[in-house]
Design an enzyme around this catalytic site. Structure first.
Site, PDB file in Angstrom:
ATOM      1  N   LYS A 182      57.249  27.542  35.392  1.00 59.09           N
ATOM      2  CA  LYS A 182      57.144  28.901  35.965  1.00 59.09           C
ATOM      3  C   LYS A 182      55.900  29.605  35.444  1.00 59.09           C
ATOM      4  CE  LYS A 182      57.565  33.719  34.866  1.00 59.09           C
ATOM      5  NZ  LYS A 182      56.668  33.790  35.853  1.00 59.09           N
TER       6      LYS A 182
ATOM      7  N   GLY B 142      53.117  33.919  25.787  1.00 61.25           N
ATOM      8  CA  GLY B 142      52.840  35.146  26.467  1.00 61.25           C
ATOM      9  C   GLY B 142      52.930  36.166  25.452  1.00 61.25           C
ATOM     10  N   SER B 143      53.661  37.541  25.752  1.00 60.57           N
ATOM     11  CA  SER B 143      53.758  38.587  25.030  1.00 60.57           C
ATOM     12  C   SER B 143      54.585  38.411  23.902  1.00 60.57           C
ATOM     13  CB  SER B 143      53.798  39.756  25.836  1.00 60.57           C
ATOM     14  OG  SER B 143      55.176  39.879  26.182  1.00 60.57           O
TER      15      SER B 143
ATOM     16  N   VAL C 217      58.267  39.726  25.416  1.00 59.47           N
ATOM     17  CA  VAL C 217      59.097  38.749  26.111  1.00 59.47           C
ATOM     18  C   VAL C 217      59.559  37.621  25.237  1.00 59.47           C
ATOM     19  CG1 VAL C 217      58.983  37.118  28.099  1.00 59.47           C
ATOM     20  CG2 VAL C 217      57.827  39.486  28.220  1.00 59.47           C
ATOM     21  N   GLY C 218      58.342  37.057  24.387  1.00 57.03           N
ATOM     22  CA  GLY C 218      58.780  36.146  23.620  1.00 57.03           C
ATOM     23  C   GLY C 218      60.267  36.123  22.664  1.00 57.03           C
TER      24      GLY C 218
ATOM     25  N   GLU D  92      54.433  30.982  21.685  1.00 45.05           N
ATOM     26  CA  GLU D  92      52.946  31.312  21.281  1.00 45.05           C
ATOM     27  C   GLU D  92      52.802  32.782  21.621  1.00 45.05           C
ATOM     28  OE1 GLU D  92      51.303  29.771  19.053  1.00 45.05           O
ATOM     29  OE2 GLU D  92      52.427  27.908  19.093  1.00 45.05           O
TER      30      GLU D  92
ATOM     31  N   CYS E 252      44.374  34.674  23.158  1.00 44.38           N
ATOM     32  CA  CYS E 252      45.336  35.084  21.911  1.00 44.38           C
ATOM     33  C   CYS E 252      44.587  34.683  20.815  1.00 44.38           C
ATOM     34  CB  CYS E 252      46.613  34.439  22.087  1.00 44.38           C
ATOM     35  SG  CYS E 252      46.624  32.914  22.047  1.00 44.38           S
TER      36      CYS E 252
ATOM     37  N   GLN F  92      46.104  45.709  33.140  1.00 40.36           N
ATOM     38  CA  GLN F  92      45.442  45.162  31.829  1.00 40.36           C
ATOM     39  C   GLN F  92      43.948  46.203  31.674  1.00 40.36           C
ATOM     40  OE1 GLN F  92      46.332  42.949  29.458  1.00 40.36           O
ATOM     41  NE2 GLN F  92      44.962  43.793  28.329  1.00 40.36           N
TER      42      GLN F  92
ATOM     43  N   GLU G 238      47.554  44.369  19.261  1.00 42.46           N
ATOM     44  CA  GLU G 238      46.785  43.487  20.069  1.00 42.46           C
ATOM     45  C   GLU G 238      46.215  44.220  21.325  1.00 42.46           C
ATOM     46  OE1 GLU G 238      48.500  39.889  21.890  1.00 42.46           O
ATOM     47  OE2 GLU G 238      46.698  38.745  21.224  1.00 42.46           O
TER      48      GLU G 238
END
Ligand code: UN1
Length: 481
Positions: free
Chosen positions: A175, A228-229, A232-233, A250, A284, A331, A383
Protein backbone atom coordinates in the site's frame (compact mmCIF):
# COMPACT_ATOMS: atom_id res chain seq x y z
CA UNK A 1 -0.99 18.49 -19.75
CA UNK A 2 -4.03 16.92 -18.12
CA UNK A 3 -4.15 13.19 -18.48
CA UNK A 4 -7.28 11.45 -17.28
CA UNK A 5 -5.82 7.96 -17.59
CA UNK A 6 -6.98 5.53 -14.93
CA UNK A 7 -4.50 3.37 -13.05
CA UNK A 8 -5.85 0.17 -11.47
CA UNK A 9 -4.77 -2.00 -8.59
CA UNK A 10 -2.81 -5.20 -9.21
CA UNK A 11 -4.25 -8.23 -7.44
CA UNK A 12 -3.67 -11.95 -8.01
CA UNK A 13 -1.79 -11.26 -11.25
CA UNK A 14 -4.56 -9.06 -12.74
CA UNK A 15 -5.18 -5.33 -13.10
CA UNK A 16 -8.40 -4.71 -11.21
CA UNK A 17 -10.67 -1.64 -11.30
CA UNK A 18 -11.51 -0.05 -7.94
CA UNK A 19 -14.80 1.36 -6.64
CA UNK A 20 -13.37 4.91 -6.72
CA UNK A 21 -10.38 6.82 -8.10
CA UNK A 22 -8.45 9.81 -6.86
CA UNK A 23 -6.48 12.46 -8.80
CA UNK A 24 -2.70 12.56 -8.49
CA UNK A 25 -1.75 16.26 -8.61
CA UNK A 26 1.65 17.83 -9.30
CA UNK A 27 2.67 20.03 -6.32
CA UNK A 28 4.79 22.20 -8.66
CA UNK A 29 1.76 22.90 -10.88
CA UNK A 30 -1.68 22.33 -9.43
CA UNK A 31 -3.24 22.38 -12.91
CA UNK A 32 -1.25 19.25 -13.86
CA UNK A 33 -3.17 16.03 -13.12
CA UNK A 34 -0.86 13.03 -13.49
CA UNK A 35 -3.72 10.54 -13.57
CA UNK A 36 -6.62 8.97 -11.72
CA UNK A 37 -5.48 6.27 -9.31
CA UNK A 38 -7.50 3.42 -7.83
CA UNK A 39 -8.77 3.60 -4.26
CA UNK A 40 -9.25 0.08 -2.98
CA UNK A 41 -12.00 -0.80 -0.51
CA UNK A 42 -11.72 -3.39 2.26
CA UNK A 43 -13.03 -6.19 0.01
CA UNK A 44 -10.31 -5.58 -2.53
CA UNK A 45 -7.68 -5.67 0.21
CA UNK A 46 -9.10 -8.99 1.41
CA UNK A 47 -8.86 -10.40 -2.14
CA UNK A 48 -5.23 -9.29 -2.34
CA UNK A 49 -4.38 -10.88 1.02
CA UNK A 50 -6.13 -14.13 0.01
CA UNK A 51 -4.17 -14.17 -3.25
CA UNK A 52 -0.90 -13.64 -1.39
CA UNK A 53 -1.78 -16.41 1.08
CA UNK A 54 -2.58 -18.81 -1.76
CA UNK A 55 0.70 -18.02 -3.54
CA UNK A 56 2.85 -18.37 -0.41
CA UNK A 57 3.43 -22.16 -0.15
CA UNK A 58 4.89 -22.42 -3.66
CA UNK A 59 6.76 -19.08 -3.62
CA UNK A 60 8.35 -19.58 -0.21
CA UNK A 61 9.86 -22.87 -1.37
CA UNK A 62 10.70 -21.75 -4.90
CA UNK A 63 14.18 -21.90 -6.41
CA UNK A 64 16.57 -19.11 -5.56
CA UNK A 65 17.73 -18.70 -9.16
CA UNK A 66 14.21 -17.81 -10.34
CA UNK A 67 13.85 -15.27 -7.51
CA UNK A 68 17.25 -13.81 -8.26
CA UNK A 69 16.47 -13.49 -11.98
CA UNK A 70 13.10 -11.82 -11.41
CA UNK A 71 14.51 -9.27 -8.94
CA UNK A 72 17.46 -8.56 -11.21
CA UNK A 73 15.08 -7.96 -14.11
CA UNK A 74 13.12 -5.42 -12.04
CA UNK A 75 16.35 -3.66 -11.04
CA UNK A 76 17.64 -3.52 -14.62
CA UNK A 77 14.41 -2.07 -15.98
CA UNK A 78 14.24 0.59 -13.25
CA UNK A 79 17.83 1.63 -14.01
CA UNK A 80 17.23 1.65 -17.77
CA UNK A 81 14.18 3.90 -17.29
CA UNK A 82 15.62 6.14 -14.59
CA UNK A 83 15.12 9.43 -16.50
CA UNK A 84 11.48 8.68 -17.27
CA UNK A 85 10.68 7.37 -13.78
CA UNK A 86 12.64 10.24 -12.23
CA UNK A 87 10.48 12.65 -14.21
CA UNK A 88 7.32 10.99 -12.88
CA UNK A 89 8.69 11.05 -9.33
CA UNK A 90 9.62 14.75 -9.50
CA UNK A 91 6.22 15.50 -11.00
CA UNK A 92 4.16 13.76 -8.33
CA UNK A 93 6.27 14.36 -5.21
CA UNK A 94 8.11 17.60 -5.98
CA UNK A 95 11.75 16.69 -5.37
CA UNK A 96 13.98 18.09 -8.10
CA UNK A 97 14.72 16.04 -11.20
CA UNK A 98 18.35 15.23 -10.21
CA UNK A 99 17.18 14.18 -6.74
CA UNK A 100 14.38 12.12 -8.27
CA UNK A 101 16.66 10.37 -10.78
CA UNK A 102 19.05 9.63 -7.89
CA UNK A 103 16.22 8.06 -5.93
CA UNK A 104 15.17 5.93 -8.90
CA UNK A 105 18.75 4.69 -9.31
CA UNK A 106 18.79 3.80 -5.64
CA UNK A 107 15.60 1.76 -6.13
CA UNK A 108 17.11 -0.09 -9.09
CA UNK A 109 20.28 -0.85 -7.13
CA UNK A 110 18.25 -2.12 -4.18
CA UNK A 111 16.51 -4.70 -6.40
CA UNK A 112 19.90 -5.78 -7.77
CA UNK A 113 21.36 -6.04 -4.27
CA UNK A 114 18.51 -8.28 -3.12
CA UNK A 115 18.73 -10.33 -6.32
CA UNK A 116 22.22 -11.22 -5.06
CA UNK A 117 20.97 -11.80 -1.53
CA UNK A 118 18.77 -14.66 -2.81
CA UNK A 119 22.02 -16.54 -3.44
CA UNK A 120 23.66 -15.64 -0.15
CA UNK A 121 21.13 -16.91 2.36
CA UNK A 122 23.07 -18.92 4.89
CA UNK A 123 22.53 -20.67 8.18
CA UNK A 124 24.49 -22.41 10.90
CA UNK A 125 25.50 -26.02 11.25
CA UNK A 126 26.60 -26.99 14.75
CA UNK A 127 27.41 -30.13 16.70
CA UNK A 128 24.78 -30.91 19.30
CA UNK A 129 25.75 -31.32 22.95
CA UNK A 130 24.40 -34.85 22.49
CA UNK A 131 26.82 -37.22 20.75
CA UNK A 132 25.73 -38.31 17.26
CA UNK A 133 23.30 -35.40 16.89
CA UNK A 134 23.78 -32.19 14.96
CA UNK A 135 21.90 -28.93 14.77
CA UNK A 136 20.97 -26.73 11.83
CA UNK A 137 19.77 -23.15 12.11
CA UNK A 138 18.01 -22.00 8.96
CA UNK A 139 15.81 -19.11 7.88
CA UNK A 140 12.40 -19.39 6.23
CA UNK A 141 10.08 -16.76 4.76
CA UNK A 142 7.86 -14.94 7.27
CA UNK A 143 4.68 -15.24 5.19
CA UNK A 144 2.33 -12.58 3.83
CA UNK A 145 3.70 -9.13 4.52
CA UNK A 146 1.87 -5.81 4.41
CA UNK A 147 4.17 -3.01 3.22
CA UNK A 148 2.98 0.54 3.89
CA UNK A 149 5.14 3.35 2.54
CA UNK A 150 5.28 7.16 2.86
CA UNK A 151 5.07 9.88 0.20
CA UNK A 152 8.59 11.31 0.59
CA UNK A 153 10.48 8.49 -1.15
CA UNK A 154 7.88 7.23 -3.65
CA UNK A 155 10.11 4.53 -5.19
CA UNK A 156 13.15 3.94 -2.94
CA UNK A 157 11.22 3.04 0.22
CA UNK A 158 8.82 0.72 -1.66
CA UNK A 159 11.94 -0.86 -3.21
CA UNK A 160 13.68 -1.39 0.11
CA UNK A 161 10.66 -3.18 1.52
CA UNK A 162 9.43 -5.09 -1.57
CA UNK A 163 12.83 -6.37 -2.77
CA UNK A 164 13.88 -8.11 0.48
CA UNK A 165 10.33 -9.36 1.06
CA UNK A 166 10.34 -11.15 -2.31
CA UNK A 167 13.99 -12.22 -2.11
CA UNK A 168 13.41 -14.13 1.12
CA UNK A 169 10.26 -15.82 -0.22
CA UNK A 170 7.42 -13.70 1.18
CA UNK A 171 4.24 -12.65 -0.60
CA UNK A 172 3.51 -8.94 -0.65
CA UNK A 173 0.49 -6.69 -0.22
CA UNK A 174 1.82 -3.20 -0.96
CA UNK A 175 0.00 0.00 0.00
CA UNK A 176 1.78 3.16 -1.17
CA UNK A 177 1.08 6.63 0.22
CA UNK A 178 -2.05 8.21 -1.14
CA UNK A 179 -0.16 11.30 -2.39
CA UNK A 180 2.28 9.40 -4.64
CA UNK A 181 0.60 6.41 -6.33
CA UNK A 182 2.32 7.12 -9.68
CA UNK A 183 5.73 5.64 -8.92
CA UNK A 184 4.11 2.79 -6.98
CA UNK A 185 1.97 1.90 -9.97
CA UNK A 186 4.96 2.13 -12.35
CA UNK A 187 6.99 -0.12 -10.05
CA UNK A 188 4.11 -2.62 -9.80
CA UNK A 189 3.83 -2.65 -13.59
CA UNK A 190 7.52 -3.52 -13.89
CA UNK A 191 7.18 -6.23 -11.24
CA UNK A 192 4.10 -7.64 -13.05
CA UNK A 193 6.27 -8.46 -16.09
CA UNK A 194 9.34 -9.79 -14.25
CA UNK A 195 8.29 -13.41 -13.79
CA UNK A 196 6.75 -13.57 -10.32
CA UNK A 197 3.81 -16.01 -10.06
CA UNK A 198 0.32 -14.50 -9.66
CA UNK A 199 -0.45 -13.45 -6.08
CA UNK A 200 3.18 -13.13 -4.99
CA UNK A 201 3.02 -9.35 -5.36
CA UNK A 202 -0.14 -7.24 -5.01
CA UNK A 203 -0.67 -3.48 -5.22
CA UNK A 204 -3.58 -1.94 -3.31
CA UNK A 205 -3.64 1.83 -3.62
CA UNK A 206 -5.95 3.83 -1.41
CA UNK A 207 -6.23 5.63 1.90
CA UNK A 208 -4.53 4.63 5.11
CA UNK A 209 -7.84 4.66 6.93
CA UNK A 210 -9.37 2.03 4.62
CA UNK A 211 -6.53 0.09 2.98
CA UNK A 212 -3.88 0.47 5.68
CA UNK A 213 -6.26 -0.55 8.40
CA UNK A 214 -7.59 -3.53 6.43
CA UNK A 215 -4.02 -4.81 6.00
CA UNK A 216 -2.87 -4.21 9.56
CA UNK A 217 -5.87 -5.85 11.22
CA UNK A 218 -6.08 -8.88 8.94
CA UNK A 219 -5.14 -12.13 10.74
CA UNK A 220 -3.71 -13.54 7.49
CA UNK A 221 -0.99 -10.86 7.38
CA UNK A 222 2.07 -12.18 9.23
CA UNK A 223 4.04 -8.96 9.37
CA UNK A 224 3.74 -5.26 8.64
CA UNK A 225 6.62 -2.98 7.67
CA UNK A 226 5.66 0.68 7.89
CA UNK A 227 7.46 3.97 7.26
CA UNK A 228 5.57 7.12 8.16
CA UNK A 229 4.33 9.17 11.07
CA UNK A 230 4.77 8.35 14.75
CA UNK A 231 1.01 8.45 15.42
CA UNK A 232 0.13 5.95 12.71
CA UNK A 233 3.16 3.78 13.52
CA UNK A 234 2.19 3.37 17.16
CA UNK A 235 -1.37 2.43 16.17
CA UNK A 236 -0.01 -0.19 13.76
CA UNK A 237 2.26 -1.59 16.47
CA UNK A 238 -0.66 -1.95 18.90
CA UNK A 239 -2.74 -3.77 16.29
CA UNK A 240 0.09 -6.08 15.24
CA UNK A 241 1.31 -6.94 18.74
CA UNK A 242 -2.16 -7.90 19.98
CA UNK A 243 -2.48 -10.48 17.22
CA UNK A 244 1.21 -11.48 17.44
CA UNK A 245 2.13 -10.27 13.96
CA UNK A 246 5.66 -9.08 13.36
CA UNK A 247 6.07 -5.33 13.02
CA UNK A 248 8.82 -3.01 11.78
CA UNK A 249 8.41 0.76 12.06
CA UNK A 250 10.45 3.68 10.71
CA UNK A 251 9.02 6.95 11.90
CA UNK A 252 10.07 10.45 12.78
CA UNK A 253 13.32 12.20 13.47
CA UNK A 254 14.57 15.41 15.02
CA UNK A 255 18.09 14.81 13.85
CA UNK A 256 20.90 16.89 15.30
CA UNK A 257 23.79 18.25 13.26
CA UNK A 258 26.60 19.26 15.62
CA UNK A 259 29.10 21.84 14.37
CA UNK A 260 32.23 22.27 16.48
CA UNK A 261 34.61 25.22 16.63
CA UNK A 262 37.27 23.24 14.76
CA UNK A 263 34.98 22.33 11.82
CA UNK A 264 35.76 23.40 8.27
CA UNK A 265 33.21 26.23 8.01
CA UNK A 266 32.54 25.86 4.30
CA UNK A 267 32.03 22.11 4.60
CA UNK A 268 29.78 22.55 7.65
CA UNK A 269 27.57 25.04 5.82
CA UNK A 270 27.27 22.76 2.76
CA UNK A 271 26.33 19.70 4.76
CA UNK A 272 23.88 21.62 6.94
CA UNK A 273 22.14 23.12 3.89
CA UNK A 274 22.04 19.71 2.24
CA UNK A 275 20.68 17.89 5.33
CA UNK A 276 18.18 20.51 6.38
CA UNK A 277 16.72 21.78 3.14
CA UNK A 278 17.34 19.53 0.15
CA UNK A 279 14.42 17.32 -0.86
CA UNK A 280 12.47 20.24 0.66
CA UNK A 281 13.50 19.01 4.14
CA UNK A 282 11.00 16.18 3.69
CA UNK A 283 13.24 13.34 4.86
CA UNK A 284 13.04 11.61 8.19
CA UNK A 285 16.85 11.82 8.14
CA UNK A 286 16.86 15.61 7.61
CA UNK A 287 18.73 17.56 10.26
CA UNK A 288 16.49 20.21 11.71
CA UNK A 289 18.55 21.04 14.82
CA UNK A 290 21.89 22.66 14.09
CA UNK A 291 23.83 22.59 17.36
CA UNK A 292 26.78 24.97 17.10
CA UNK A 293 29.56 25.68 19.59
CA UNK A 294 30.21 29.26 20.68
CA UNK A 295 33.51 29.89 18.87
CA UNK A 296 32.12 29.27 15.38
CA UNK A 297 28.47 30.18 16.03
CA UNK A 298 28.31 33.76 14.70
CA UNK A 299 30.41 32.94 11.62
CA UNK A 300 28.21 29.91 10.93
CA UNK A 301 24.94 31.86 11.20
CA UNK A 302 26.27 34.51 8.85
CA UNK A 303 27.63 31.99 6.34
CA UNK A 304 24.36 30.02 6.36
CA UNK A 305 22.27 33.14 5.73
CA UNK A 306 24.62 34.07 2.88
CA UNK A 307 24.54 30.55 1.38
CA UNK A 308 20.76 30.38 1.59
CA UNK A 309 20.40 33.50 -0.55
CA UNK A 310 21.69 31.47 -3.51
CA UNK A 311 19.22 28.58 -3.08
CA UNK A 312 16.72 28.52 -5.91
CA UNK A 313 13.23 27.26 -5.05
CA UNK A 314 10.93 26.40 -7.93
CA UNK A 315 9.23 23.87 -10.22
CA UNK A 316 10.79 20.46 -9.59
CA UNK A 317 11.32 19.81 -13.30
CA UNK A 318 12.98 23.13 -14.07
CA UNK A 319 16.75 23.03 -14.63
CA UNK A 320 18.77 24.93 -12.04
CA UNK A 321 16.18 24.59 -9.26
CA UNK A 322 17.74 23.43 -5.96
CA UNK A 323 14.59 22.83 -3.95
CA UNK A 324 11.17 21.85 -5.24
CA UNK A 325 7.78 22.53 -3.68
CA UNK A 326 6.33 21.20 -0.46
CA UNK A 327 4.36 18.04 -1.25
CA UNK A 328 0.83 19.18 -0.37
CA UNK A 329 -1.35 21.95 1.00
CA UNK A 330 -1.63 20.18 4.37
CA UNK A 331 2.15 19.86 4.68
CA UNK A 332 2.64 23.49 3.65
CA UNK A 333 0.17 24.58 6.34
CA UNK A 334 2.10 22.52 8.90
CA UNK A 335 5.43 24.10 7.83
CA UNK A 336 4.01 27.64 7.97
CA UNK A 337 2.41 26.85 11.32
CA UNK A 338 5.81 25.89 12.79
CA UNK A 339 7.41 29.02 11.31
CA UNK A 340 4.82 31.09 13.23
CA UNK A 341 5.27 29.07 16.39
CA UNK A 342 9.06 29.52 16.27
CA UNK A 343 8.72 33.28 15.88
CA UNK A 344 6.16 33.51 18.65
CA UNK A 345 8.46 31.55 20.95
CA UNK A 346 11.23 34.08 20.32
CA UNK A 347 13.48 32.42 17.74
CA UNK A 348 15.01 34.80 15.19
CA UNK A 349 14.30 34.13 11.50
CA UNK A 350 17.59 34.67 9.66
CA UNK A 351 16.58 33.41 6.21
CA UNK A 352 13.57 32.30 4.17
CA UNK A 353 10.28 31.22 5.67
CA UNK A 354 8.18 32.95 3.02
CA UNK A 355 6.07 31.67 0.15
CA UNK A 356 7.74 31.92 -3.25
CA UNK A 357 5.83 32.83 -6.41
CA UNK A 358 6.65 30.91 -9.59
CA UNK A 359 5.16 30.76 -13.10
CA UNK A 360 2.95 27.87 -12.03
CA UNK A 361 0.74 27.63 -8.97
CA UNK A 362 2.39 25.29 -6.43
CA UNK A 363 3.39 24.94 -2.81
CA UNK A 364 6.69 26.85 -2.95
CA UNK A 365 8.35 27.81 0.33
CA UNK A 366 11.77 29.42 0.82
CA UNK A 367 13.68 27.30 3.38
CA UNK A 368 13.48 28.82 6.85
CA UNK A 369 16.45 29.11 9.20
CA UNK A 370 16.08 30.28 12.80
CA UNK A 371 18.83 31.39 15.19
CA UNK A 372 18.66 32.22 18.92
CA UNK A 373 16.56 29.15 19.60
CA UNK A 374 16.57 27.04 22.74
CA UNK A 375 16.19 23.33 23.43
CA UNK A 376 12.74 23.72 24.94
CA UNK A 377 11.14 25.46 21.94
CA UNK A 378 8.70 23.37 19.94
CA UNK A 379 10.84 23.66 16.77
CA UNK A 380 13.67 22.02 18.71
CA UNK A 381 11.49 19.12 19.84
CA UNK A 382 8.82 18.34 17.25
CA UNK A 383 9.33 17.06 13.72
CA UNK A 384 8.23 19.68 11.16
CA UNK A 385 8.98 17.55 8.06
CA UNK A 386 9.66 20.57 5.92
CA UNK A 387 12.46 23.00 5.02
CA UNK A 388 12.66 24.48 8.49
CA UNK A 389 15.74 24.30 10.74
CA UNK A 390 16.97 26.08 13.83
CA UNK A 391 20.37 26.85 15.29
CA UNK A 392 21.06 26.24 18.98
CA UNK A 393 24.22 27.76 20.46
CA UNK A 394 26.14 25.70 23.04
CA UNK A 395 29.34 26.26 25.00
CA UNK A 396 31.42 23.24 23.99
CA UNK A 397 31.47 19.65 22.69
CA UNK A 398 30.11 18.16 25.91
CA UNK A 399 27.09 20.48 25.85
CA UNK A 400 26.61 19.75 22.15
CA UNK A 401 26.53 15.99 22.72
CA UNK A 402 24.05 16.35 25.57
CA UNK A 403 21.84 18.60 23.44
CA UNK A 404 22.08 16.22 20.45
CA UNK A 405 20.79 13.35 22.59
CA UNK A 406 18.10 15.45 24.27
CA UNK A 407 15.25 14.27 22.03
CA UNK A 408 12.63 11.56 21.99
CA UNK A 409 13.91 10.55 18.54
CA UNK A 410 17.15 8.82 17.48
CA UNK A 411 17.37 8.20 13.76
CA UNK A 412 20.42 10.00 12.41
CA UNK A 413 22.98 12.35 13.99
CA UNK A 414 25.83 14.29 12.43
CA UNK A 415 29.01 15.97 13.60
CA UNK A 416 31.22 18.40 11.70
CA UNK A 417 34.72 18.46 13.20
CA UNK A 418 38.36 18.05 12.27
CA UNK A 419 39.06 16.39 15.63
CA UNK A 420 39.40 12.61 15.60
CA UNK A 421 38.87 12.60 19.36
CA UNK A 422 35.47 14.30 19.17
CA UNK A 423 34.40 12.38 16.06
CA UNK A 424 35.14 9.07 17.80
CA UNK A 425 33.51 10.09 21.05
CA UNK A 426 30.37 11.27 19.21
CA UNK A 427 30.16 8.02 17.20
CA UNK A 428 30.20 6.07 20.44
CA UNK A 429 27.89 8.25 22.55
CA UNK A 430 25.29 9.51 20.08
CA UNK A 431 21.95 7.86 20.84
CA UNK A 432 21.05 7.54 17.14
CA UNK A 433 20.84 4.54 14.83
CA UNK A 434 23.04 6.23 12.22
CA UNK A 435 25.96 8.61 12.82
CA UNK A 436 27.50 10.80 10.14
CA UNK A 437 30.96 12.35 10.49
CA UNK A 438 31.52 15.34 8.18
CA UNK A 439 28.56 14.21 6.06
CA UNK A 440 24.92 15.24 5.87
CA UNK A 441 22.53 13.38 8.21
CA UNK A 442 20.39 12.46 5.18
CA UNK A 443 21.38 10.44 2.13
CA UNK A 444 22.13 6.84 3.01
CA UNK A 445 23.63 3.89 1.17
CA UNK A 446 21.41 1.07 -0.04
CA UNK A 447 23.48 -1.93 1.07
CA UNK A 448 23.86 -1.30 4.81
CA UNK A 449 21.35 -1.26 7.68
CA UNK A 450 19.00 1.68 8.04
CA UNK A 451 17.12 2.52 11.21
CA UNK A 452 16.97 4.44 14.43
CA UNK A 453 16.60 4.24 18.17
CA UNK A 454 14.15 5.60 20.74
CA UNK A 455 10.96 7.03 19.21
CA UNK A 456 12.24 6.84 15.62
CA UNK A 457 12.10 3.13 14.97
CA UNK A 458 10.77 -0.13 16.30
CA UNK A 459 11.69 -3.66 15.31
CA UNK A 460 14.67 -4.86 13.37
CA UNK A 461 16.69 -2.89 10.82
CA UNK A 462 15.81 -2.39 7.17
CA UNK A 463 18.20 -2.71 4.21
CA UNK A 464 21.37 -4.63 3.55
CA UNK A 465 21.54 -8.20 4.80
CA UNK A 466 20.06 -7.04 8.12
CA UNK A 467 16.70 -6.88 6.32
CA UNK A 468 16.45 -10.67 6.65
CA UNK A 469 15.82 -10.29 10.37
CA UNK A 470 12.32 -8.99 9.65
CA UNK A 471 11.47 -10.93 6.50
CA UNK A 472 12.49 -14.36 7.76
CA UNK A 473 11.85 -16.61 10.75
CA UNK A 474 14.51 -18.84 12.25
CA UNK A 475 14.14 -22.61 12.45
CA UNK A 476 16.35 -24.82 14.59
CA UNK A 477 16.47 -28.46 13.40
CA UNK A 478 18.02 -31.35 15.40
CA UNK A 479 19.18 -34.32 13.37
CA UNK A 480 19.93 -37.63 15.01
CA UNK A 481 21.41 -40.63 13.29
C1 UN1 B 1 17.91 9.07 3.09
O1 UN1 B 1 18.12 9.99 3.86
O2 UN1 B 1 18.65 8.84 2.14
O3 UN1 B 1 11.53 8.65 5.16
C2 UN1 B 1 16.78 8.13 3.25
C3 UN1 B 1 12.73 8.96 5.17
C4 UN1 B 1 13.72 7.85 5.41
C5 UN1 B 1 14.62 7.63 4.27
C6 UN1 B 1 15.76 8.57 4.23
N1 UN1 B 1 13.02 6.64 5.73
O4 UN1 B 1 13.08 10.09 4.98
Amino acid sequence: MTDSKRFDNYIAGEWVAAPTYSSNINPSDLSDVIGEYAQADANQVQTAIDAARAAFPAWSTSGIQARCDALDKVGSEILARKEELGNLLAREEGKTLPEAIGEVSRAGNIFKFFAGECLRLSGDYLPSVRPGVHVEVTREALGVVGLITPWNFPIAIPAWKIAPALAYGNCVVFKPADLVPGCAWALAEIISRAGFPAGVFNLVMGSGRVVGEAIVKNPKVDGVSFTGSVGVGRQIAINCVTRQAKVQLEMGGKNPQVILDDADLKQAVELAVQSAFYSTGQRCTASSRLIVTAGIHDKFVEAMAERMRSIKVGHALQAGVDIGPVVSRAQLDQDLGYIDIAQNEGARLVAGGRLVTCDTEGYFLAPALFADSTASMRISREEVFGPVANIIKVADYEAALEMANDTEFGLSAGIATTSLKYANHFKRHSQAGMVMVNLPTAGVDYHVPFGGRKGSSYGSREQGRYAQEFYTVVKTSYIGS
